[in-house]
Design a protein around this motif. Structure first.
Motif, PDB file in Angstrom:
ATOM      1  N   VAL A 113       0.862  -1.181   0.000  1.00  0.00           N
ATOM      2  CA  VAL A 113       0.000   0.000   0.000  1.00  0.00           C
ATOM      3  C   VAL A 113       0.897   1.229   0.000  1.00  0.00           C
ATOM      4  O   VAL A 113       1.691   1.433   0.933  1.00  0.00           O
ATOM      5  CB  VAL A 113      -0.937   0.009   1.221  1.00  0.00           C
ATOM      6  CG1 VAL A 113      -1.889   1.203   1.151  1.00  0.00           C
ATOM      7  CG2 VAL A 113      -1.735  -1.292   1.289  1.00  0.00           C
ATOM      8  N   ARG A 171       1.433   5.582  -1.339  1.00  0.00           N
ATOM      9  CA  ARG A 171       0.826   6.823  -1.812  1.00  0.00           C
ATOM     10  C   ARG A 171       1.366   7.201  -3.184  1.00  0.00           C
ATOM     11  O   ARG A 171       0.655   7.802  -3.991  1.00  0.00           O
ATOM     12  CB  ARG A 171       1.080   7.954  -0.809  1.00  0.00           C
ATOM     13  CG  ARG A 171       0.247   7.839   0.457  1.00  0.00           C
ATOM     14  CD  ARG A 171       0.476   9.016   1.372  1.00  0.00           C
ATOM     15  NE  ARG A 171       1.866   9.076   1.834  1.00  0.00           N
ATOM     16  CZ  ARG A 171       2.357  10.058   2.580  1.00  0.00           C
ATOM     17  NH1 ARG A 171       1.596  11.074   2.930  1.00  0.00           N
ATOM     18  NH2 ARG A 171       3.616  10.029   2.982  1.00  0.00           N
ATOM     19  N   VAL A 210      -1.215  -1.177  -4.309  1.00  0.00           N
ATOM     20  CA  VAL A 210      -2.442  -0.433  -4.076  1.00  0.00           C
ATOM     21  C   VAL A 210      -2.064   1.009  -3.750  1.00  0.00           C
ATOM     22  O   VAL A 210      -1.300   1.257  -2.816  1.00  0.00           O
ATOM     23  CB  VAL A 210      -3.257  -1.033  -2.909  1.00  0.00           C
ATOM     24  CG1 VAL A 210      -4.461  -0.157  -2.585  1.00  0.00           C
ATOM     25  CG2 VAL A 210      -3.696  -2.453  -3.244  1.00  0.00           C
ATOM     26  N   THR A 211      -2.585   1.935  -4.532  1.00  0.00           N
ATOM     27  CA  THR A 211      -2.336   3.349  -4.280  1.00  0.00           C
ATOM     28  C   THR A 211      -3.463   3.906  -3.427  1.00  0.00           C
ATOM     29  O   THR A 211      -4.633   3.865  -3.836  1.00  0.00           O
ATOM     30  CB  THR A 211      -2.234   4.132  -5.598  1.00  0.00           C
ATOM     31  OG1 THR A 211      -1.215   3.555  -6.422  1.00  0.00           O
ATOM     32  CG2 THR A 211      -1.897   5.589  -5.330  1.00  0.00           C
ATOM     33  N   ALA A 212      -3.124   4.397  -2.236  1.00  0.00           N
ATOM     34  CA  ALA A 212      -4.169   4.873  -1.330  1.00  0.00           C
ATOM     35  C   ALA A 212      -3.583   5.803  -0.287  1.00  0.00           C
ATOM     36  O   ALA A 212      -2.422   5.659   0.114  1.00  0.00           O
ATOM     37  CB  ALA A 212      -4.853   3.702  -0.635  1.00  0.00           C
ATOM     38  N   GLU A 213      -4.391   6.744   0.142  1.00  0.00           N
ATOM     39  CA  GLU A 213      -4.061   7.532   1.313  1.00  0.00           C
ATOM     40  C   GLU A 213      -4.371   6.681   2.546  1.00  0.00           C
ATOM     41  O   GLU A 213      -5.385   5.973   2.579  1.00  0.00           O
ATOM     42  CB  GLU A 213      -4.877   8.828   1.354  1.00  0.00           C
ATOM     43  CG  GLU A 213      -4.517   9.810   0.261  1.00  0.00           C
ATOM     44  CD  GLU A 213      -3.118  10.373   0.424  1.00  0.00           C
ATOM     45  OE1 GLU A 213      -2.636  10.480   1.578  1.00  0.00           O
ATOM     46  OE2 GLU A 213      -2.495  10.715  -0.608  1.00  0.00           O
ATOM     47  N   ASP A 244      -7.791   6.654   4.239  1.00  0.00           N
ATOM     48  CA  ASP A 244      -8.938   6.145   3.485  1.00  0.00           C
ATOM     49  C   ASP A 244      -9.283   4.746   4.008  1.00  0.00           C
ATOM     50  O   ASP A 244      -8.727   3.745   3.568  1.00  0.00           O
ATOM     51  CB  ASP A 244      -8.599   6.094   1.997  1.00  0.00           C
ATOM     52  CG  ASP A 244      -9.784   5.701   1.126  1.00  0.00           C
ATOM     53  OD1 ASP A 244     -10.754   5.119   1.651  1.00  0.00           O
ATOM     54  OD2 ASP A 244      -9.724   5.969  -0.091  1.00  0.00           O
ATOM     55  N   THR A 288     -11.830   2.786   3.625  1.00  0.00           N
ATOM     56  CA  THR A 288     -12.353   1.829   2.646  1.00  0.00           C
ATOM     57  C   THR A 288     -11.231   1.198   1.839  1.00  0.00           C
ATOM     58  O   THR A 288     -11.164  -0.032   1.684  1.00  0.00           O
ATOM     59  CB  THR A 288     -13.353   2.519   1.699  1.00  0.00           C
ATOM     60  OG1 THR A 288     -14.437   3.046   2.456  1.00  0.00           O
ATOM     61  CG2 THR A 288     -13.890   1.532   0.664  1.00  0.00           C
ATOM     62  N   ALA A 289     -10.308   2.019   1.324  1.00  0.00           N
ATOM     63  CA  ALA A 289      -9.207   1.508   0.511  1.00  0.00           C
ATOM     64  C   ALA A 289      -8.270   0.636   1.335  1.00  0.00           C
ATOM     65  O   ALA A 289      -7.810  -0.420   0.870  1.00  0.00           O
ATOM     66  CB  ALA A 289      -8.431   2.671  -0.100  1.00  0.00           C
ATOM     67  N   VAL A 290      -7.994   1.049   2.564  1.00  0.00           N
ATOM     68  CA  VAL A 290      -7.098   0.265   3.419  1.00  0.00           C
ATOM     69  C   VAL A 290      -7.751  -1.060   3.797  1.00  0.00           C
ATOM     70  O   VAL A 290      -7.089  -2.105   3.840  1.00  0.00           O
ATOM     71  CB  VAL A 290      -6.694   1.078   4.663  1.00  0.00           C
ATOM     72  CG1 VAL A 290      -5.885   0.220   5.635  1.00  0.00           C
ATOM     73  CG2 VAL A 290      -5.889   2.304   4.263  1.00  0.00           C
ATOM     74  N   GLU A 315      -9.887  -2.756   2.003  1.00  0.00           N
ATOM     75  CA  GLU A 315      -9.790  -3.617   0.818  1.00  0.00           C
ATOM     76  C   GLU A 315      -8.379  -4.194   0.683  1.00  0.00           C
ATOM     77  O   GLU A 315      -8.212  -5.357   0.290  1.00  0.00           O
ATOM     78  CB  GLU A 315     -10.155  -2.815  -0.435  1.00  0.00           C
ATOM     79  CG  GLU A 315     -11.634  -2.441  -0.519  1.00  0.00           C
ATOM     80  CD  GLU A 315     -11.947  -1.575  -1.718  1.00  0.00           C
ATOM     81  OE1 GLU A 315     -10.988  -1.198  -2.446  1.00  0.00           O
ATOM     82  OE2 GLU A 315     -13.131  -1.271  -1.929  1.00  0.00           O
TER      83      GLU A 315
END
Length: 212
Positions: free
Chosen positions: A30, A32, A47-50, A53, A55-57, A59
């Motif tokens: 994960v 940024r 996985v690109t995510a803040e 977040d 929901t993204a984390v 997932e």
């Protein structure tokens, strides 16, 4: 194993990812900024995510056997925010929501483990940290509390002085006052220790100090 890694492009995290892949694990990294992760591997998902977040984390951790966090606070004295604390709280909440219990992360001997005996590091390191890196120490205290109070099956490795040196394969681990633990350690060896905790049961729900 399926392992989700946070802090995958950092000084320690990049070794964690590379060593996991070399050992045949499936890795979800994960990040940024995916441009900082130069590895390409069949068993690597990026996985690109803040990290705020949820929901993204969530997932990213769903289906994982374990999470390894190589996140650490900024050492700039001018920093006042709590990004690593907030990120760790998000990761903990995501793991709880996804039913993932195994967390492996990092902290500092400035924080005590109940198994420690009285030791000079408990007195000296917190004073030095408050003078030199006051916000970083608060971040480390908060992120550690978020994990240890979560009910997760955690291992938090306490490190003092990570170095960019070749791996030695020689790792000391244990609790202050009981075992001879030094201060410096190569980042590659720190990564190797974190990965051994995927199968090593000695330090479940504990914060061992480690060094070369």
């Amino acid at each position: 194993m399926k392992v989700t890694v946070f802090g995958a492009t950092g000084g320690i995290g990049r070794f964690v990812v590379a060593q996991l892949l070399a050992a045949g694990h499936h890795v979800t990294a994960v990040v940024r900024n995916p441009a900082k992760l130069t590895l390409t591997y069949p068993d690597l998902a990026v996985v690109t995510a803040e990290l705020t977040d949820t929901t993204a984390v969530t997932e990213a951790v769903t289906g994982a056997d374990a999470v390894i966090s190589a996140l650490g606070p900024s050492l700039k004295r001018s920093d006042t925010g709590r990004p690593v604390t907030d990120a760790t709280k998000t990761i903990v909440a995501a793991m709880q929501a996804a039913g993932v219990s195994r967390f492996i992360g990092l902290a500092t001997p400035s924080l005590a483990d109940p198994r420690d005996k009285p030791h000079w590091k408990h007195k000296v390191l917190p004073v030095m940290a408050r003078l030199a890196f006051p916000n970083a120490l608060i971040e480390l205290e908060n992120m550690t509390a978020a994990v240890t109070g979560s009910g997760l099956d955690y291992t938090i490795a306490r490190i003092t002085a990570p170095k960019d040196k070749p791996a030695t394969g020689h790792i000391r681990s244990g609790f202050l006052g009981h075992h001879r633990i030094g201060s410096t350690m190569s980042r590659a060896d720190i990564a190797a220790f974190l990965i051994t905790q995927l199968t090593d049961t000695r330090y479940h729900r504990a914060m061992p100090a480690i060094s070369n």
